[in-house]
Design an enzyme around this catalytic site. Structure first.
Site, PDB file in Angstrom:
ATOM      1  N   CYS A   1     106.867 126.161   8.545  1.00  0.00           N
ATOM      2  CA  CYS A   1     106.012 126.606   9.646  1.00  0.00           C
ATOM      3  C   CYS A   1     105.400 127.973   9.368  1.00  0.00           C
ATOM      4  O   CYS A   1     106.127 128.927   9.107  1.00  0.00           O
ATOM      5  CB  CYS A   1     106.848 126.660  10.923  1.00  0.00           C
ATOM      6  SG  CYS A   1     105.991 127.402  12.329  1.00  0.00           S
TER       7      CYS A   1
ATOM      8  N   TYR B   1      94.423 124.171  12.431  1.00  0.00           N
ATOM      9  CA  TYR B   1      95.036 123.132  13.260  1.00  0.00           C
ATOM     10  C   TYR B   1      93.983 122.435  14.130  1.00  0.00           C
ATOM     11  O   TYR B   1      94.037 121.218  14.330  1.00  0.00           O
ATOM     12  CB  TYR B   1      96.134 123.738  14.145  1.00  0.00           C
ATOM     13  CG  TYR B   1      97.413 124.016  13.395  1.00  0.00           C
ATOM     14  CD1 TYR B   1      98.437 123.077  13.374  1.00  0.00           C
ATOM     15  CD2 TYR B   1      97.589 125.206  12.702  1.00  0.00           C
ATOM     16  CE1 TYR B   1      99.607 123.318  12.686  1.00  0.00           C
ATOM     17  CE2 TYR B   1      98.754 125.457  12.006  1.00  0.00           C
ATOM     18  CZ  TYR B   1      99.765 124.516  11.999  1.00  0.00           C
ATOM     19  OH  TYR B   1     100.915 124.751  11.299  1.00  0.00           O
TER      20      TYR B   1
END
Length: 349
Positions: free
Chosen positions: A60, A191
């Site tokens: 992440c 994203y």
């Protein structure tokens, strides 16, 4: 720092599990637990040696910020570390990297258990980075924007000797301005492109990603670091996206105008940071690639993890030292990674 409207969670709002990625409009959920750990303990959580546990995934980018900060500041002993499996199930982050499937300090199988301990019946997103209070087992915060700023400022008394000032007071306004643009267009922009469900939505995000990369390339053409002549929080936040760009964002998220390695300035800048103690030694490309390509089943239903790209270039000379700058200011590099926290060989170039 001015706060963006939305913050990170492990998944999309109402995503319906891993298969929901790419199947409905992208919206990053707000951080739900925003208590701060401070010197004066004003939120009920005082800075205290050994009391808290930082939970991360090496996959992440948001959690990776905290990994880099913790290393640079020398908080390895003061703030213990739990590393989650990069492959989530629908209960999100789990501790299946441990032999018995439990975190050895917290004694839990899923990070969601710490959320439940803090707020019984909680049904929202479960995100990393997260800081958990070890004595109570309760989540303290999942505010990824504030965690690293507090590590740099509120935890100062526990920093190692020679720790850099990652958020120098005299440069904070400029650092905040740079970070806001990087967050909006790049950290979050990849994203928005990758999880887009329509052509226009995707192309709008795509344009903003590369507009910001072009601006950053111009900014860094004649300066070694983003703000001032030392590493700051701004560099950390940019690095964690750049290091993932060719491995996952270029192909998996369709941010494919060009690779990072095809921009001479940004590629050299990223290699400079990667080769700086505290940056590359926190990166695990194996975790990164398996997380994105196996968890985002709505985007990659076959579950095939690409064999490339070739990672050997990360260790090639960058020549950025010719621009001057002092990575750690008046301080020193962090000590080598301890054996128990070393990155597996499979994760290195």
């Amino acid at each position: 720092m001015s706060r963006p409207e939305e913050s990170d969670t492990a998944g999309l709002e109402g995503s319906g599990g891993n298969a929901g990625y790419g199947s409905r409009p992208f919206k990053r959920s707000r951080s739900h637990f925003v208590d701060r750990i401070t010197r004066d303990g004003r939120d009920g959580w005082p800075v205290e040696y050994g009391r808290y546990r930082l939970v991360v995934s090496r996959a992440c980018p948001w959690a990776s910020r905290a990994l880099v900060s913790r290393r640079l500041l020398g908080l390895d002993d003061a703030l213990s570390l739990a590393v989650a499996d990069p492959i989530q199930d629908d209960r999100s982050w789990r501790f299946t990297l441990q032999a018995d499937g439990r975190d050895p300090v917290l004694g839990i199988r899923y990070l969601a258990e710490a959320y439940e301990a803090r707020e019984p019946g909680y049904s929202g997103g479960v995100s990393v980075p997260a800081i958990v209070d070890v004595p109570s087992g309760e989540l303290v915060t999942n505010d990824f924007q504030q965690i690293t700023l507090d590590l740099a400022t509120e935890w100062r008394e526990l920093h190692r000797a020679g720790a850099p000032d990652l958020y120098p007071e005299g440069l904070r306004e400029e650092i905040d301005e740079v970070m806001d643009g990087v967050y909006r267009d790049l950290n979050n922009g990849v994203y928005r492109a990758g999880f887009a469900t329509g052509q226009r939505e995707y192309e709008d995000a795509y344009r903003e990603v590369f507009r910001r990369l072009d601006l950053l390339s111009g900014r860094l053409a004649d300066r070694r670091y983003l703000v001032g002549d030392t590493i700051t929080e701004a560099d950390i936040r940019l690095f964690t996206t750049l290091v993932r760009f060719d491995a996952v964002y270029h192909g998996h998220f369709k941010c494919n105008r060009n690779k990072l390695a095809e921009d001479p300035v940004l590629w050299a800048y990223a290699r400079d940071l990667f080769q700086t103690p505290g940056f590359g030694d926190t990166v695990d490309f194996d975790h990164i690639k398996r997380h994105y390509h196996l968890v985002h089943s709505g985007i990659n239903p076959t579950g095939i993890v690409p064999a490339g790209p070739d990672l050997s270039g990360w260790l090639t000379p960058h020549h950025r030292e010719q621009l001057g700058g002092r990575p750690f200011g008046d301080g020193t590099p962090p000590e080598p990674v301890r054996r128990g926290e070393a990155i597996p060989e499979a994760g290195r170039p």
